[in-house]
Structures are given as structure tokens and as C-alpha cells.
Design a protein around this motif. Structure first.
Motif, PDB file in Angstrom:
ATOM      1  N   UNK A  13       0.819  -1.209   0.000  1.00 29.19           N
ATOM      2  CA  UNK A  13       0.000   0.000   0.000  1.00 29.19           C
ATOM      3  C   UNK A  13       0.857   1.265   0.000  1.00 29.19           C
ATOM      4  N   UNK A  14       1.990   1.248   0.694  1.00 25.81           N
ATOM      5  CA  UNK A  14       2.860   2.423   0.715  1.00 25.81           C
ATOM      6  C   UNK A  14       3.371   2.741  -0.687  1.00 25.81           C
ATOM      7  N   UNK A  15       3.720   1.705  -1.442  1.00 25.13           N
ATOM      8  CA  UNK A  15       4.169   1.913  -2.817  1.00 25.13           C
ATOM      9  C   UNK A  15       3.033   2.455  -3.676  1.00 25.13           C
ATOM     10  N   UNK A  16       1.800   2.013  -3.398  1.00 26.53           N
ATOM     11  CA  UNK A  16       0.644   2.525  -4.131  1.00 26.53           C
ATOM     12  C   UNK A  16       0.477   4.025  -3.907  1.00 26.53           C
ATOM     13  N   UNK A  17       0.647   4.466  -2.660  1.00 28.22           N
ATOM     14  CA  UNK A  17       0.498   5.885  -2.358  1.00 28.22           C
ATOM     15  C   UNK A  17       1.596   6.701  -3.017  1.00 28.22           C
ATOM     16  N   UNK A  18       2.821   6.187  -3.028  1.00 30.06           N
ATOM     17  CA  UNK A  18       3.903   6.886  -3.708  1.00 30.06           C
ATOM     18  C   UNK A  18       3.642   7.009  -5.196  1.00 30.06           C
ATOM     19  N   UNK A  19       3.144   5.930  -5.799  1.00 29.99           N
ATOM     20  CA  UNK A  19       2.815   5.954  -7.220  1.00 29.99           C
ATOM     21  C   UNK A  19       1.695   6.961  -7.491  1.00 29.99           C
ATOM     22  N   UNK A  20       0.686   6.999  -6.608  1.00 30.49           N
ATOM     23  CA  UNK A  20      -0.409   7.943  -6.773  1.00 30.49           C
ATOM     24  C   UNK A  20       0.092   9.379  -6.687  1.00 30.49           C
ATOM     25  N   UNK A  21       0.980   9.654  -5.766  1.00 31.18           N
ATOM     26  CA  UNK A  21       1.516  11.004  -5.636  1.00 31.18           C
ATOM     27  C   UNK A  21       2.259  11.428  -6.902  1.00 31.18           C
ATOM     28  N   UNK A  22       2.970  10.497  -7.523  1.00 30.47           N
ATOM     29  CA  UNK A  22       3.673  10.834  -8.768  1.00 30.47           C
ATOM     30  C   UNK A  22       2.684  11.109  -9.901  1.00 30.47           C
ATOM     31  N   UNK A  23       1.592  10.360  -9.952  1.00 28.40           N
ATOM     32  CA  UNK A  23       0.581  10.592 -10.987  1.00 28.40           C
ATOM     33  C   UNK A  23      -0.094  11.950 -10.778  1.00 28.40           C
ATOM     34  N   UNK A  24      -0.340  12.303  -9.509  1.00 26.05           N
ATOM     35  CA  UNK A  24      -0.949  13.591  -9.208  1.00 26.05           C
ATOM     36  C   UNK A  24      -0.016  14.740  -9.575  1.00 26.05           C
ATOM     37  N   UNK A  25       1.277  14.528  -9.401  1.00 24.24           N
ATOM     38  CA  UNK A  25       2.232  15.575  -9.793  1.00 24.24           C
ATOM     39  C   UNK A  25       2.279  15.734 -11.307  1.00 24.24           C
ATOM     40  N   UNK A  26       2.131  14.629 -12.035  1.00 25.10           N
ATOM     41  CA  UNK A  26       2.173  14.694 -13.494  1.00 25.10           C
ATOM     42  C   UNK A  26       0.884  15.279 -14.072  1.00 25.10           C
ATOM     43  N   UNK A  27      -0.257  14.985 -13.422  1.00 27.70           N
ATOM     44  CA  UNK A  27      -1.558  15.489 -13.868  1.00 27.70           C
ATOM     45  C   UNK A  27      -2.265  16.125 -12.675  1.00 27.70           C
ATOM     46  N   UNK A  28      -1.882  17.335 -12.277  1.00 33.08           N
ATOM     47  CA  UNK A  28      -2.450  17.945 -11.070  1.00 33.08           C
ATOM     48  C   UNK A  28      -3.943  18.190 -11.208  1.00 33.08           C
ATOM     49  N   UNK A  29      -4.699  17.927 -10.148  1.00 31.04           N
ATOM     50  CA  UNK A  29      -6.151  18.156 -10.189  1.00 31.04           C
ATOM     51  C   UNK A  29      -6.482  19.626 -10.037  1.00 31.04           C
TER      52      UNK A  29
END
Length: 276
Positions: free
Chosen positions: A201-217
Motif C-alpha cells: 500500500x505504501x508503494x501505491x500511495x507513492x505511485x499515486x503522488x507521482x501521478x498527481x504531480x504529473x496530472x495535477x487536479x
């Protein structure tokens, strides 16, 4: 002497008027009840999936009106029983074209059939309405016990508009699958959607943070709020997590995190992928 849960007779029943807004509350109640009985987590997850699909069918095909839900543990089996006021018996719409494309209607019963190994049925009640019954054995080995290494898969897509329900359920469409789609849709989706293979799950959150940085909401849905929501769901034990947001340039981002091997046998692992 302490009896194992397989040897106990544990029962509960619930009368409710199911609506889309009430289904999450019912699922939470069922989860707590099954865990309080001491059932294994894979049985709890499969039981929740079965209850969710049966009640969703009541909401969709019967509409408002009281229905009954009962759970019973007896003889090493979890018995699930759902009663409603319609006399129309449910029918599973089996896939055509060798399992490539699922029918729009009846897919929920395919999941029920897979989880119960066909141990389900429906009959009309003498006083009107019908009863659907399912049986889940308690002694089934978990996915981890079958030797598959646990990990997560992430599906990531961004476009001008969110995919439609038909597109999500179409294995040949290059858009992300619906979180409750039958397993064939997961396996057949284009490999370009499989954005990562993650250890925990920790790796999932890190991956999500990188996706959010690439495509900011957009500002009204800040990235920390999405990460916080995902953390809460993963900490709560969710194994399938869909997320969606709109980017500052107007695109729609859709992603799904799926635990593999999933505790629910209705969802097969899409296959090995490399983290990105």
C-alpha cells in the motif's frame, strides 16, 4: 472447550429498504458481522462481494421495497440469503464469443457464480416474491496460501472525457476497466493501461503522488485530499480502489488500484508488469 467457527451455528438477519446510498452502510455492517464471527478475510471479502451484487440487483431490478438479508454459518459453510418482493427469477447472462465480451445485464450474477463455484440458486416464495441463496465454504485456501506473491496493479488513463460504462466493460477498448467488471475485462485490457506493479500500500500511495504531480487536479480537489482518501481506504483493507479527478487543463484522469492476488476470486491477476 473452544469450538472452531466451522462448528458453530451463527445467524443474523436484517430487514432493509435497499437504495444506492444505503448499500455502503449495509456492506460495512456485514463486514463487521463476519469479522466478529472470526471468519477468514478471504471469506469476508467474497461474502461482501456476493451480498453487494445481490443487493445491487434488488436496487436495479426491483426498486424500493423491503427486502431481507440473512447470514448463517453452519457446517463449515457461510449461507447467504436475500429475499425481495419480485417473483422474477434472476438469470446469469453468460459471456459470448468465448468469454471475450460480457453482456451488460447479468454480469453481477457471473461474479456470484464464480465466487460460490455455482453454489447459488433462486426460487419463488409461496407468499410472493423470491429468495436467492448462496453458499461459500469457510475452509477455502486464501490466494496467498495458493502460492501467488501478493502485489498491486495500477491502471492509469487520462482523456477528454470519462469512459462510458460500455467502454469500461469492453475488453478491447483502450480505456480503464470498471472496478466491478468481470475478470475477463481486466485480463484483456491493453497493456499500456497497466501502469505499475507495486509491492504494498505504501508503494501505491507513492505511485499515486507521482501521478498527481504529473496530472495535477483542479484546486477544488487538492492532491493531498486524494492521497488522504486513498490512504484511508487502503488502511481500511480495500483491495480494489478507483479514483478519478479533473486536471487543470480540463482532462479527466481515471485510475484503479487492484490488489493481486485479489482476495476475491472474481478478480484474476492481469499478469506481470513492471513498475513505472
Amino acid at each position: 472447550m473452544t469450538l472452531p467457527v466451522h462448528d458453530l451455528k451463527l445467524e443474523m438477519s436484517l430487514a432493509l429498504v435497499p437504495t444506492p446510498t444505503k448499500l455502503p452502510q449495509v456492506r460495512s455492517f456485514v463486514r463487521l458481522q463476519l469479522r466478529w464471527w472470526g471468519l477468514a478475510e478471504d471469506v469476508v471479502d467474497d461474502g461482501l462481494a456476493v451480498v453487494g451484487e445481490l443487493l445491487a440487483n434488488v436496487v436495479k431490478h426491483v426498486g424500493e421495497g423491503e427486502c431481507g438479508l440473512s447470514l448463517r454459518v453452519c457446517g463449515g459453510v457461510l449461507h447467504i440469503r436475500v429475499r425481495d418482493g419480485s417473483s422474477v427469477l434472476p438469470v446469469a447472462k453468460w459471456p459470448v464469443a468465448h468469454g471475450v465480451r460480457e453482456c451488460e445485464e447479468g454480469r453481477g450474477l457471473l461474479i456470484v457464480d464464480r465466487l460460490t463455484d455455482g453454489a447459488w440458486g433462486a426460487e419463488r416464495s409461496p407468499g410472493g416474491g423470491k429468495v436467492v441463496t448462496c453458499r461459500l465454504p469457510l475452509g477455502r485456501p486464501s490466494s496467498a496460501a495458493r502460492g501467488a506473491a501478493p502485489h498491486w496493479h495500477a491502471f492509469y488513463w487520462a482523456g477528454a472525457a470519462a469512459p462510458t460504462g460500455d467502454e469500461e466493460a469492453d475488453p478491447d477498448c483502450p480505456k480503464p476497466p470498471a472496478v466491478n467488471a468481470a475478470s475477463a475485462a481486466w485480463v484483456r485490457k491493453p497493456a499500456t493501461l497497466h501502469a505499475a506493479r507495486l509491492a504494498d500500500a505504501a508503494a501505491c500511495l507513492g505511485w499515486l503522488e507521482r501521478r498527481l504531480a504529473a496530472d495535477p487536479p483542479v484546486a477544488r480537489v487538492p492532491a493531498p485530499s486524494l492521497v488522504g482518501y486513498a490512504r484511508g481506504e487502503l488502511d481500511h483493507g480495500e483491495r480494489k480502489l478507483p479514483l478519478q479527478w479533473t486536471t487543470e487543463d480540463g482532462r479527466t484522469v481515471r485510475l484503479v488500484l487492484l490488489a493481486c492476488p485479489s482476495r476475491s476470486r472474481a478478480f484474476r491477476c492481469p499478469g506481470p508488469q513492471t513498475a513505472k
